[in-house]
Every structure is written in structure tokens, then in C-alpha cells.
Design a protein around this motif. Structure first.
Motif, PDB file in Angstrom:
ATOM      1  N   ALA A   1       0.831  -1.204   0.000  1.00 54.16           N
ATOM      2  CA  ALA A   1       0.000   0.000   0.000  1.00 54.16           C
ATOM      3  C   ALA A   1       0.863   1.251   0.000  1.00 54.16           C
ATOM      4  CB  ALA A   1      -0.925   0.003   1.212  1.00 54.16           C
ATOM      5  N   VAL A   2       0.406   2.268  -0.731  1.00 50.53           N
ATOM      6  CA  VAL A   2       1.073   3.567  -0.771  1.00 50.53           C
ATOM      7  C   VAL A   2       0.032   4.615  -0.373  1.00 50.53           C
ATOM      8  CG1 VAL A   2       2.351   5.227  -2.166  1.00 50.53           C
ATOM      9  CG2 VAL A   2       2.538   2.797  -2.680  1.00 50.53           C
ATOM     10  N   ILE A   3       0.275   5.319   0.727  1.00 49.06           N
ATOM     11  CA  ILE A   3      -0.617   6.370   1.213  1.00 49.06           C
ATOM     12  C   ILE A   3       0.086   7.705   0.974  1.00 49.06           C
ATOM     13  CG2 ILE A   3      -1.949   7.253   3.171  1.00 49.06           C
ATOM     14  CD1 ILE A   3      -2.675   4.378   2.372  1.00 49.06           C
ATOM     15  N   ALA A   4      -0.626   8.670   0.355  1.00 52.54           N
ATOM     16  CA  ALA A   4      -0.004   9.960   0.033  1.00 52.54           C
ATOM     17  C   ALA A   4      -0.934  11.110   0.387  1.00 52.54           C
ATOM     18  CB  ALA A   4       0.353  10.021  -1.456  1.00 52.54           C
ATOM     19  N   LEU A   5      -0.325  12.217   0.799  1.00 53.34           N
ATOM     20  CA  LEU A   5      -1.024  13.477   1.048  1.00 53.34           C
ATOM     21  C   LEU A   5      -0.317  14.536   0.211  1.00 53.34           C
ATOM     22  CD1 LEU A   5      -3.021  15.277   2.705  1.00 53.34           C
ATOM     23  CD2 LEU A   5      -1.169  15.537   4.367  1.00 53.34           C
ATOM     24  N   ASP A   6      -1.080  15.282  -0.604  1.00 55.50           N
ATOM     25  CA  ASP A   6      -0.427  16.260  -1.481  1.00 55.50           C
ATOM     26  C   ASP A   6      -1.232  17.546  -1.609  1.00 55.50           C
ATOM     27  OD1 ASP A   6      -2.218  16.327  -3.945  1.00 55.50           O
ATOM     28  OD2 ASP A   6      -1.735  14.209  -3.948  1.00 55.50           O
ATOM     29  N   TYR A   7      -0.552  18.574  -2.104  1.00 57.80           N
ATOM     30  CA  TYR A   7      -1.195  19.830  -2.484  1.00 57.80           C
ATOM     31  C   TYR A   7      -0.921  20.024  -3.972  1.00 57.80           C
ATOM     32  CZ  TYR A   7      -2.544  24.705  -2.762  1.00 57.80           C
ATOM     33  OH  TYR A   7      -3.154  25.879  -3.118  1.00 57.80           O
ATOM     34  N   LYS A   8      -2.004  20.205  -4.768  1.00 57.12           N
ATOM     35  CA  LYS A   8      -1.873  20.270  -6.218  1.00 57.12           C
ATOM     36  C   LYS A   8      -2.522  21.559  -6.735  1.00 57.12           C
ATOM     37  CE  LYS A   8      -4.288  17.501  -8.951  1.00 57.12           C
ATOM     38  NZ  LYS A   8      -4.916  18.391  -9.924  1.00 57.12           N
ATOM     39  N   PRO A   9      -1.738  22.632  -6.869  1.00 53.95           N
ATOM     40  CA  PRO A   9      -2.291  23.858  -7.449  1.00 53.95           C
ATOM     41  C   PRO A   9      -2.376  23.758  -8.969  1.00 53.95           C
ATOM     42  CG  PRO A   9      -0.033  24.217  -6.753  1.00 53.95           C
ATOM     43  CD  PRO A   9      -0.376  22.811  -6.370  1.00 53.95           C
ATOM     44  N   ASN A  10      -3.415  24.378  -9.525  1.00 58.52           N
ATOM     45  CA  ASN A  10      -3.609  24.408 -10.977  1.00 58.52           C
ATOM     46  C   ASN A  10      -3.556  25.852 -11.460  1.00 58.52           C
ATOM     47  OD1 ASN A  10      -6.019  24.886 -13.180  1.00 58.52           O
ATOM     48  ND2 ASN A  10      -4.752  23.103 -13.653  1.00 58.52           N
ATOM     49  N   ILE A  11      -2.711  26.100 -12.475  1.00 59.10           N
ATOM     50  CA  ILE A  11      -2.614  27.415 -13.102  1.00 59.10           C
ATOM     51  C   ILE A  11      -3.323  27.338 -14.443  1.00 59.10           C
ATOM     52  CG2 ILE A  11      -1.030  29.161 -14.010  1.00 59.10           C
ATOM     53  CD1 ILE A  11       1.009  27.942 -11.906  1.00 59.10           C
ATOM     54  N   ASN A  12      -4.389  28.111 -14.599  1.00 56.65           N
ATOM     55  CA  ASN A  12      -5.210  28.053 -15.798  1.00 56.65           C
ATOM     56  C   ASN A  12      -4.539  28.787 -16.966  1.00 56.65           C
ATOM     57  OD1 ASN A  12      -7.747  27.607 -17.262  1.00 56.65           O
ATOM     58  ND2 ASN A  12      -7.910  29.830 -17.149  1.00 56.65           N
ATOM     59  N   ILE A  13      -4.534  28.147 -18.131  1.00 60.26           N
ATOM     60  CA  ILE A  13      -4.047  28.790 -19.350  1.00 60.26           C
ATOM     61  C   ILE A  13      -5.218  29.176 -20.250  1.00 60.26           C
ATOM     62  CG2 ILE A  13      -2.686  28.439 -21.468  1.00 60.26           C
ATOM     63  CD1 ILE A  13      -0.785  26.732 -19.744  1.00 60.26           C
ATOM     64  N   SER A  14      -6.204  28.292 -20.356  1.00 63.27           N
ATOM     65  CA  SER A  14      -7.387  28.630 -21.158  1.00 63.27           C
ATOM     66  C   SER A  14      -8.616  27.890 -20.650  1.00 63.27           C
ATOM     67  CB  SER A  14      -7.151  28.267 -22.637  1.00 63.27           C
ATOM     68  OG  SER A  14      -7.055  26.868 -22.784  1.00 63.27           O
ATOM     69  N   GLY A  15      -9.796  28.497 -20.888  1.00 54.93           N
ATOM     70  CA  GLY A  15     -11.070  27.849 -20.608  1.00 54.93           C
ATOM     71  C   GLY A  15     -11.744  28.199 -19.304  1.00 54.93           C
ATOM     72  N   ARG A  16     -11.060  28.938 -18.428  1.00 55.85           N
ATOM     73  CA  ARG A  16     -11.639  29.246 -17.124  1.00 55.85           C
ATOM     74  C   ARG A  16     -11.263  30.660 -16.730  1.00 55.85           C
ATOM     75  NH1 ARG A  16      -8.943  25.535 -13.413  1.00 55.85           N
ATOM     76  NH2 ARG A  16      -7.720  27.324 -12.767  1.00 55.85           N
ATOM     77  N   GLU A  17     -12.129  31.344 -16.021  1.00 53.99           N
ATOM     78  CA  GLU A  17     -11.847  32.719 -15.600  1.00 53.99           C
ATOM     79  C   GLU A  17     -10.786  32.762 -14.498  1.00 53.99           C
ATOM     80  OE1 GLU A  17     -12.118  36.897 -15.362  1.00 53.99           O
ATOM     81  OE2 GLU A  17     -12.765  35.487 -16.891  1.00 53.99           O
ATOM     82  N   GLU A  18     -10.904  31.878 -13.509  1.00 54.85           N
ATOM     83  CA  GLU A  18      -9.954  31.887 -12.390  1.00 54.85           C
ATOM     84  C   GLU A  18      -8.577  31.438 -12.868  1.00 54.85           C
ATOM     85  OE1 GLU A  18     -14.023  31.166 -11.315  1.00 54.85           O
ATOM     86  OE2 GLU A  18     -12.671  29.731 -12.182  1.00 54.85           O
TER      87      GLU A  18
END
Length: 198
Positions: free
Chosen positions: A134-151
Motif C-alpha cells: 500500500a502507498v498512502i499519500a497526502l499532497d497539495y496540487k495547485p492548478n494554473i489556468n491557461i485557457s477555458g476558465r476565468e480563475e
């Protein structure tokens, strides 16, 4: 007197725990639960070890309503206590269909759209623990928008639980077999120089 004894017991416990499960994973598949300010998602995560400390991870996740994304991430791992407990940093590309909120400053109105085809860059930072299969993981995954979304930016915290499909030792054994087979086939195709004069 009790504190040094307790410290010694904890140290021995960690040593035994991490030595009892010496294998690392080559391929691991499981579930990922994501949480952000906008939604909660459930998805599949597949990790494939490429080199000793580099993995490729694919994540498909959805809130089963308005947001579905696919991310492909290249991650570099570094041990914290042992090879079984490490942190990782990485990044990659993401694609999806997402909702968007457009603010009109003049009317103070928020226009909500959905079904937007989005493309962006994902970064990731996390910690993971491998125990048995078993592999247990905790992460933070930010997304930087290039197209398709206002935020421009959305962050997500994720918890993953994966099962090991191929152990690291097995993966290395298969790679060595392929290399031997490749060398053998190359040696068979090369004929000695003296064969040209026969």
C-alpha cells in the motif's frame, strides 16, 4: 529515565517498521480524494516509476457534476526517514471540462458557466508512505489556468491510497531481461568480418 527509554523504543519501532517492508513500488494504482474551495472530487491515480527517484503519475478525477479533469505529472522523490517515507515535488499538464465564475465589476454580477474545455499547468508537492503493498499519500496540487476558465489559480488538497501492482524489484528484473534480450538480438544480427569472404 522514562524519556530516554521511550525515545529508544520509538526509534526501534521506526527502524523495524521501515526495514520490515524493504520493497518499493514500480507501478501503483488507487483512489484519490481531492478537496478545494470549489468542489470535492474522487478519482483514479496511477503512478509508474521511471527511474530510481522519478515517477510519472496520471490522475483522472471528477465531482460527478460540473468538473472533470485529467492531469499527467512528472514527480521527483526524496527520502525523509527511509525510501519508504518520502516527499515529492513535480508538475505537468492538465485538461478538463470545468465550471467558471466570471465577475462583472460594473453590475456586480457573477456569471456561472460550465462545460468549459480547460487547459492548464499543475504543480504538486506531497509526502507518501509505502507499507507492504500500500502507498498512502497526502499532497497539495495547485492548478494554473491557461485557457477555458476565468480563475487563474485553483488549489487542491488530495489524499491518495494506492495498491502496488508491480514491485520495484520485479520492475528492475524485467528491465534487465529486456536489456539482455536486446543485446542478444544485436549480437546475432552482427556477423563476423570473415563471413564476408565465404
Amino acid at each position: 529515565m522514562a524519556k530516554p527509554f521511550l525515545t529508544l523504543l520509538l526509534f526501534l519501532f521506526f527502524q523495524i517498521t521501515f526495514q520490515a517492508f524493504p520493497q518499493r513500488y514500480g507501478t501503483a494504482l488507487g483512489l484519490r480524494f481531492g478537496n478545494s474551495d470549489f468542489n470535492r472530487t474522487l478519482g483514479l491515480t496511477l503512478q509508474q516509476r521511471l527511474t530510481e527517484r522519478v515517477t510519472l503519475e496520471g490522475i483522472i478525477q471528477s465531482d460527478f457534476n460540473l468538473n472533470s479533469t485529467f492531469s499527467l505529472l512528472l514527480e521527483r522523490h526524496r527520502p525523509i526517514i527511509s525510501k519508504r517515507f518520502n516527499y515529492y515535488l513535480g508538475g505537468g499538464a492538465s485538461f478538463g471540462k470545468e465550471e467558471s465564475f466570471v465577475k462583472n465589476p460594473a453590475t456586480k454580477e457573477i456569471v456561472h458557466t460550465y462545460g468549459n474545455a480547460t487547459f492548464g499547468v499543475d504543480l504538486v508537492a506531497g509526502i507518501e508512505l509505502t507499507i507492504a503493498n500500500a502507498v498512502i499519500a497526502l499532497d497539495y496540487k495547485p492548478n494554473i489556468n491557461i485557457s477555458g476558465r476565468e480563475e487563474f489559480y485553483r488549489g487542491q488538497v488530495g489524499i491518495s491510497a494506492r495498491t502496488v501492482l508491480v514491485k520495484s524489484k520485479e520492475q528492475k528484473r524485467r528491465q534487465k531481461q529486456r536489456q539482455k534480450a536486446k543485446k542478444a538480438s544485436q549480437q546475432q544480427t552482427k556477423k563476423p568480418f570473415s563471413d564476408l569472404f565465404k
